[in-house]
Design an enzyme around this catalytic site. Structure first.
Site, mmCIF file in Angstrom:
data_model
loop_
_atom_site.group_PDB
_atom_site.id
_atom_site.type_symbol
_atom_site.label_atom_id
_atom_site.label_comp_id
_atom_site.label_asym_id
_atom_site.label_seq_id
_atom_site.Cartn_x
_atom_site.Cartn_y
_atom_site.Cartn_z
ATOM 1 N N GLY A 32 59.595 38.173 71.979
ATOM 2 C CA GLY A 32 58.513 39.163 71.980
ATOM 3 C C GLY A 32 58.730 40.196 70.908
ATOM 4 N N ASN A 33 57.966 41.285 70.968
ATOM 5 C CA ASN A 33 58.192 42.393 70.023
ATOM 6 C C ASN A 33 57.867 43.706 70.721
ATOM 7 O OD1 ASN A 33 55.311 43.170 69.393
ATOM 8 N ND2 ASN A 33 55.254 41.017 68.765
#
Ligand code: CTP
Length: 222
Positions: A32-33
């Site tokens: 993810g980020n």
């Protein structure tokens, strides 16, 4: 004395993407980020207040909206965001792509939790579709597509290349070189670059104020 509401976007259908995407590795892990979704949600609220009919395609975020003019489609992965956008885009007048889409996803999803074995583990990643570029490819003359660019060197040049390559009508450039701007912050500092070469620079502002500047710019393109 009350002022009349600004309904400049009344009757306009606007697609907005927001937040990160999560790319699954196995049932308990993902790539993810740090995107919070705040910029995309602020845009959705500001444009909805101005009368637009919003479809917000949102990745996993900790914020929400209950604005009557906003329909939220929740997705998790880039492929799901791509599918949702491609499905609704033909009915839209404007698309603003504020999501931080993962560029790559694991080549294979492991249905079983990956066990700890060797000293190192190599994950093969494959490219995700570029949603903004895909919309740029299929948009008709009446549709406006706005992208974002997150850069930390050669910012203006890279943003102009993105504008051209993704066939966008405008790019909102976010710099990573400002302490108060971008991911996880309440504020943002943007420069808007239009297809005709015009460039508008703005000071550091709250994301709601930034959303209003973007709305003003889009209005001029309608
Ligand atoms: N974007 C998208 N689909 C992707 C990747 C990015 O729609 N698979 C969109 C983002 O929502 C944003 C714009 O493209 O509007 C630019 O995103 P950015 O991460 O700055 O650029 P990338 O094309 O991913 O290029 P790079 O990471 O190499 O700078």
């Amino acid at each position: 004395m009350s002022t009349l509401p600004n309904l400049s976007f009344f009757g306009k259908k606007v697609l907005i993407t927001a937040g990160p995407t999560y790319e699954k590795i196995d049932p308990v892990r993902y790539i993810g980020n740090y995107s919070s979704g705040k910029m995309g949600y602020a845009l959705a609220e500001v444009l909805a207040d101005m009368g637009a009919d919003i479809t917000l395609v949102s990745g996993p975020v900790h914020i929400s909206t209950n604005h009557p003019n906003i329909k939220v489609i929740f997705i998790e992965s880039a492929i799901q965001m791509y599918d949702a956008c491609m499905q609704v885009f033909p009915q839209m007048d404007i698309a603003i792509m504020a999501a931080a889409v993962a560029d790559y996803r694991p080549a294979e999803y492991s249905a079983n939790k990956i066990k700890k074995k060797d000293e190192s583990l190599t994950l093969e990643l494959v490219k995700n579709p570029d949603i903004l570029a895909s919309l740029g490819d299929i948009k008709n003359a009446g549709q406006i597509v706005v992208g974002f660019a997150l850069e930390n060197n050669n910012e203006l040049e890279n943003a102009k290349i993105k504008l051209h390559n993704k066939k966008a009508d405008a790019i909102v450039l976010n710099t990573l070189n400002n302490n108060g701007a971008g991911f996880q912050h309440e504020t943002n500092q943007i420069t808007i670059i239009l297809k005709n070469g015009a460039i508008f620079e703005f000071p550091l502002k709250t994301k709601v104020e930034v959303a209003k500047d973007i709305a003003e710019c889009v209005l001029k393109m309608l």
